[in-house]
Motif scaffolding. Sequence first.
Motif, short mmCIF file in Angstrom:
data_model
loop_
_atom_site.label_atom_id
_atom_site.label_comp_id
_atom_site.label_asym_id
_atom_site.label_seq_id
_atom_site.Cartn_x
_atom_site.Cartn_y
_atom_site.Cartn_z
N LYS A 1 0.65 -1.41 0.02
CA LYS A 1 -0.13 -0.38 -0.16
C LYS A 1 1.20 1.17 -0.15
CE LYS A 1 -4.13 -2.08 0.30
NZ LYS A 1 -4.13 -3.25 0.45
N SER A 2 2.07 0.60 0.27
CA SER A 2 2.80 2.25 0.29
C SER A 2 3.86 2.16 0.12
CB SER A 2 2.92 2.77 2.53
OG SER A 2 3.53 1.58 2.84
N ASP A 3 5.01 1.63 -0.61
CA ASP A 3 5.92 1.32 -1.10
C ASP A 3 6.46 0.06 -1.80
OD1 ASP A 3 8.95 1.16 -1.64
OD2 ASP A 3 10.08 0.94 0.62
N PHE A 4 6.30 1.09 -3.56
CA PHE A 4 6.20 0.52 -4.31
C PHE A 4 7.33 -0.34 -5.36
CE2 PHE A 4 2.33 1.07 -4.09
CZ PHE A 4 0.89 0.13 -3.91
N SER A 5 8.42 -0.01 -4.46
CA SER A 5 9.98 0.53 -5.55
C SER A 5 10.37 -0.33 -5.83
CB SER A 5 11.62 1.51 -4.34
OG SER A 5 11.22 -0.06 -2.92
N ILE B 1 -7.66 -0.58 -6.14
CA ILE B 1 -8.80 0.87 -5.84
C ILE B 1 -7.83 1.80 -6.21
CG2 ILE B 1 -10.03 1.36 -3.92
CD1 ILE B 1 -11.21 -1.62 -5.66
N TYR B 2 -8.72 2.74 -5.98
CA TYR B 2 -7.60 4.12 -6.07
C TYR B 2 -6.71 4.19 -4.85
CZ TYR B 2 -11.38 5.27 -2.31
OH TYR B 2 -11.79 5.95 -1.76
N ASN B 3 -7.38 4.13 -3.87
CA ASN B 3 -6.34 4.53 -2.57
C ASN B 3 -4.90 3.36 -2.85
OD1 ASN B 3 -7.64 2.07 -2.20
ND2 ASN B 3 -6.98 1.78 0.55
N VAL C 1 -1.43 5.91 -5.36
CA VAL C 1 0.05 6.04 -4.50
C VAL C 1 1.00 4.80 -5.53
CG1 VAL C 1 1.67 4.62 -2.50
CG2 VAL C 1 -1.14 5.62 -2.12
N PHE C 2 0.76 4.00 -6.18
CA PHE C 2 1.87 3.22 -7.48
C PHE C 2 2.24 4.47 -8.34
CE2 PHE C 2 1.32 1.42 -11.01
CZ PHE C 2 2.39 0.52 -11.61
N ILE C 3 0.54 5.22 -8.63
CA ILE C 3 1.26 6.42 -9.62
C ILE C 3 2.15 7.11 -9.72
CG2 ILE C 3 -0.01 7.89 -10.86
CD1 ILE C 3 -2.45 5.74 -10.83
N LYS C 4 1.94 7.49 -8.31
CA LYS C 4 2.53 9.21 -7.28
C LYS C 4 4.06 8.45 -7.80
CE LYS C 4 3.15 11.59 -3.57
NZ LYS C 4 4.89 11.86 -3.48
N ALA D 1 -2.20 10.73 -6.00
CA ALA D 1 -1.58 9.82 -7.69
C ALA D 1 -0.82 11.96 -7.10
CB ALA D 1 -1.66 10.08 -8.75
N GLY D 2 -1.45 12.90 -7.09
CA GLY D 2 -0.85 14.31 -7.30
C GLY D 2 -0.49 14.62 -8.31
N ALA D 3 0.49 15.12 -8.48
CA ALA D 3 1.40 15.55 -9.99
C ALA D 3 1.75 14.22 -10.88
CB ALA D 3 2.76 16.64 -9.72
N GLY D 4 1.75 13.41 -10.68
CA GLY D 4 1.77 12.86 -11.08
C GLY D 4 0.06 11.61 -11.45
N ALA D 5 -0.78 12.48 -11.37
CA ALA D 5 -2.33 12.22 -12.17
C ALA D 5 -2.28 12.58 -13.89
CB ALA D 5 -3.77 12.87 -11.34
N ASN D 6 -1.69 12.19 -14.41
CA ASN D 6 -1.92 12.51 -15.90
C ASN D 6 -1.63 10.53 -16.86
OD1 ASN D 6 -1.04 14.81 -16.48
ND2 ASN D 6 0.15 14.92 -14.96
N ASN D 7 -1.80 10.63 -17.99
CA ASN D 7 -1.71 9.21 -18.87
C ASN D 7 -2.52 7.94 -18.08
OD1 ASN D 7 -1.33 8.16 -21.03
ND2 ASN D 7 0.81 8.15 -20.75
N ILE D 8 -3.66 8.56 -17.48
CA ILE D 8 -4.10 6.61 -16.34
C ILE D 8 -5.53 6.81 -17.02
CG2 ILE D 8 -5.23 6.70 -14.13
CD1 ILE D 8 -3.73 8.88 -13.35
N TYR D 9 -6.17 6.32 -17.21
CA TYR D 9 -7.75 5.63 -17.71
C TYR D 9 -8.04 4.56 -16.89
CZ TYR D 9 -5.35 7.46 -22.08
OH TYR D 9 -4.48 8.27 -23.19
#
Length: 384
Positions: A201-205, A224-226, A230-233, A259-267
């Motif tokens: 849920k928190s560290d996708f490195s 699910i979005y939550n 985090v993964f997309i961010k 996702a913050g600033a990473g909320a791009n190119n999502i479908y």
Amino acid sequence: MKKTALSLTMIAALALGSASAQTTIKIASLSPLSGGQSDLGTQIKNGAQLAVNQYKAQFQKLGFNIQLVGYDDQADPATGTAAARKIAADRQILAVVGTLNSGVAIPSSAALVASHVALVSPANTANQVTDRGLSNMNRIVARDDAQGPAGANFIMGTLKAKKVYVLNDKTAYGEGLAKEVEKALKAKSVQVVANEGTEEKSDFSSIVAKIKLQRPDAIYFGGIYNQVGVFIKQLREAGINAPVVGGDGLDSSELATIAGAGANNIYFTTVAAPIEALPAAKTFAASYQKTFGKPAQGFGAFGYDAAKVVLQGILNAIKTNGGKAPTRTQVESAIRKGTFVGLLSGTVNFNSVGDRKAGTLYVMNVTGGKYKLATSIPVKPAKQ
């Protein structure tokens, strides 16, 4: 003055007596109202409440007081099953709007089937939700074997991807979607470099590092979005800008926030249409905003539609029962066999296992944190 006051008191007493003489009928909502998925679960409950508010007068004319009781399943199968047992024990509850999660719907509907408490789901997509053939389980949304191929076709046709990395959240929902996507991609000779399950849920490195090595054209995440937000961010922070595609579990305004600033190119494919894509939803959206102080979203609309199916089903059962309070079995049958009109998402009727006979999937795009409709796809269940 005393006479007037006495008359008013008598009128009030008579009114209270009349209200108490009405038979109370309850419906329940079952969805996550706390925890990481509470945004979607609360939408479902709120939509159901608006439908109950709308139908109160119709029930009162027939001598019934209709109420909604909200149960919090916390997106957890054990909690949902415990709530289902409480619902079964309350004989005034005739049907349920829910659930959000297929992994909760499967055991909860099994716990309710012996009591003939009907469920109408505004969200469950896993094939096995209805493949079990339970008499009480229905849904107004498309199955994974419709949604998965739709997502895969979008990846192949619109995104032109030849190499795809598939992830899932290890739930019945996420695994089901990922399996259908993988199957559809491989059938068209698209390379699936992984179909990996994760409860992280928190560290996708570690996953991000593997994706960076594989350099896929697109990533599919059944989750699910939550979690996916985090993964997309973290994916974007690592400099990976490949499109991320998912299912209706991403259908929340919270996705872009997380996702913050990473909320791009999502479908994402979704069974719940964006409000602007539903011509009949303008009044609903205004009522939702006024009642709850926040904008209506897709699962609010589908919670509303699922509740309308339940309420119309109960009214049909009352009519069949000569105006008397119906049994749970009568309501269960009325819902499965009925044709329900006037819904935001169009006419609803069910096949023999409780799947909606015809519906629509929508593909949404998130760019710059903004959501817009990419396309819509008519669908029918694989099994009629």
